[in-house]
Design an enzyme around this catalytic site. Sequence first.
Site, PDB file in Angstrom:
ATOM      1  N   CYS A   1       0.875  -1.185   0.000  1.00  0.00           N
ATOM      2  CA  CYS A   1       0.000   0.000   0.000  1.00  0.00           C
ATOM      3  C   CYS A   1       0.909   1.231   0.000  1.00  0.00           C
ATOM      4  CB  CYS A   1      -0.972  -0.018   1.168  1.00  0.00           C
ATOM      5  SG  CYS A   1      -0.184   0.046   2.797  1.00  0.00           S
TER       6      CYS A   1
ATOM      7  N   ASN B   1       2.336   1.438   4.395  1.00  0.00           N
ATOM      8  CA  ASN B   1       2.628   0.165   5.096  1.00  0.00           C
ATOM      9  C   ASN B   1       2.307   0.252   6.589  1.00  0.00           C
ATOM     10  OD1 ASN B   1       5.490  -2.049   5.679  1.00  0.00           O
ATOM     11  ND2 ASN B   1       3.401  -2.614   5.199  1.00  0.00           N
TER      12      ASN B   1
ATOM     13  N   CYS C   1      -1.403   0.791   7.427  1.00  0.00           N
ATOM     14  CA  CYS C   1      -2.842   0.490   7.540  1.00  0.00           C
ATOM     15  C   CYS C   1      -3.228  -0.737   6.717  1.00  0.00           C
ATOM     16  CB  CYS C   1      -3.694   1.690   7.113  1.00  0.00           C
ATOM     17  SG  CYS C   1      -3.452   3.176   8.114  1.00  0.00           S
ATOM     18  N   ARG C   2      -3.300  -0.578   5.397  1.00  0.00           N
ATOM     19  CA  ARG C   2      -3.859  -1.656   4.566  1.00  0.00           C
ATOM     20  C   ARG C   2      -2.934  -2.856   4.395  1.00  0.00           C
ATOM     21  NH1 ARG C   2      -5.029   2.168  -0.302  1.00  0.00           N
ATOM     22  NH2 ARG C   2      -3.150   3.063   0.636  1.00  0.00           N
ATOM     23  N   SER C   3      -1.689  -2.637   3.959  1.00  0.00           N
ATOM     24  CA  SER C   3      -0.848  -3.816   3.676  1.00  0.00           C
ATOM     25  C   SER C   3      -0.470  -4.609   4.933  1.00  0.00           C
ATOM     26  CB  SER C   3       0.369  -3.465   2.812  1.00  0.00           C
ATOM     27  OG  SER C   3       1.211  -2.524   3.425  1.00  0.00           O
TER      28      SER C   3
ATOM     29  N   ASP D   1      -8.015   3.647   1.034  1.00  0.00           N
ATOM     30  CA  ASP D   1      -7.152   4.139   2.100  1.00  0.00           C
ATOM     31  C   ASP D   1      -8.003   4.621   3.282  1.00  0.00           C
ATOM     32  OD1 ASP D   1      -5.311   5.412   3.661  1.00  0.00           O
ATOM     33  OD2 ASP D   1      -4.474   6.650   2.058  1.00  0.00           O
TER      34      ASP D   1
END
Length: 154
Positions: free
Chosen positions: A8, A11, A13-15, A116
Site C-alpha cells: 500500500c 505500510n 494500515c492496509r498492507s 485508504d
Amino acid sequence: MTRILFVCLGNICRSPTLEAVARVEFARAGLAVEVDSAGTAAYHVGEPPDRRSIAAGAAHGYDLSPLRARQVVAADFTRFDRILAADRANLRDLLALRRAHGTEPALFLADAEVPDPYYGGPADFEHVIALAREGMAALIASLRGGDMVAGRGR
Ligand code: 4NP
C-alpha cells in the site's frame, strides 16, 4: 514456497492488515506461503501499524502489533512471486519501480481497490478487514488452482 508481498502507500494500515490476515488464513487453509508487506512511500518506515488498524485486526483475531513498516525495494521484484497492490495508485507506483523480468504487480482485488482508511473513521478500518478477508478467500482459491471466488482476487 510461494512468496507474496502486499503493498500500500504507507505500510501502516492496509498492507499490514493484508499481511496479518494472510498469515492466519493461509495457515488455516494449510497453505505454506511466505508473506510480507511494504509501502511505496517512506513516510512511516520503522513504525508499527496505525493503532486503528491494530485495533480493527485484533477485534477479528489478527495480530498486526509485531509488524514494522518498510518501503518497497528493487529486490522485492525478484524475491516475491506475487506482488499485490491495495489500490491503483499503489499499482502505478509499483509498475514504475519494476524492471524487466521482475514479478509483474497486480491489484489484490482483481476489479476493486482497498480504499485508504488513513483519514477515515472506524468503519473505514473495519471495511479494510472485510475486504482483506474476502480477497484472501479468492487468493487462497487461486493458490490452490481453484476458481476465483466471486470474480475477485488473483
Ligand atoms: P496505508 O495508509 O497506505 O494503508 O498504510 C496510509 C498511511 C499513511 C499515509 C497515507 C495512507 N500518510 O499519508 O502518511
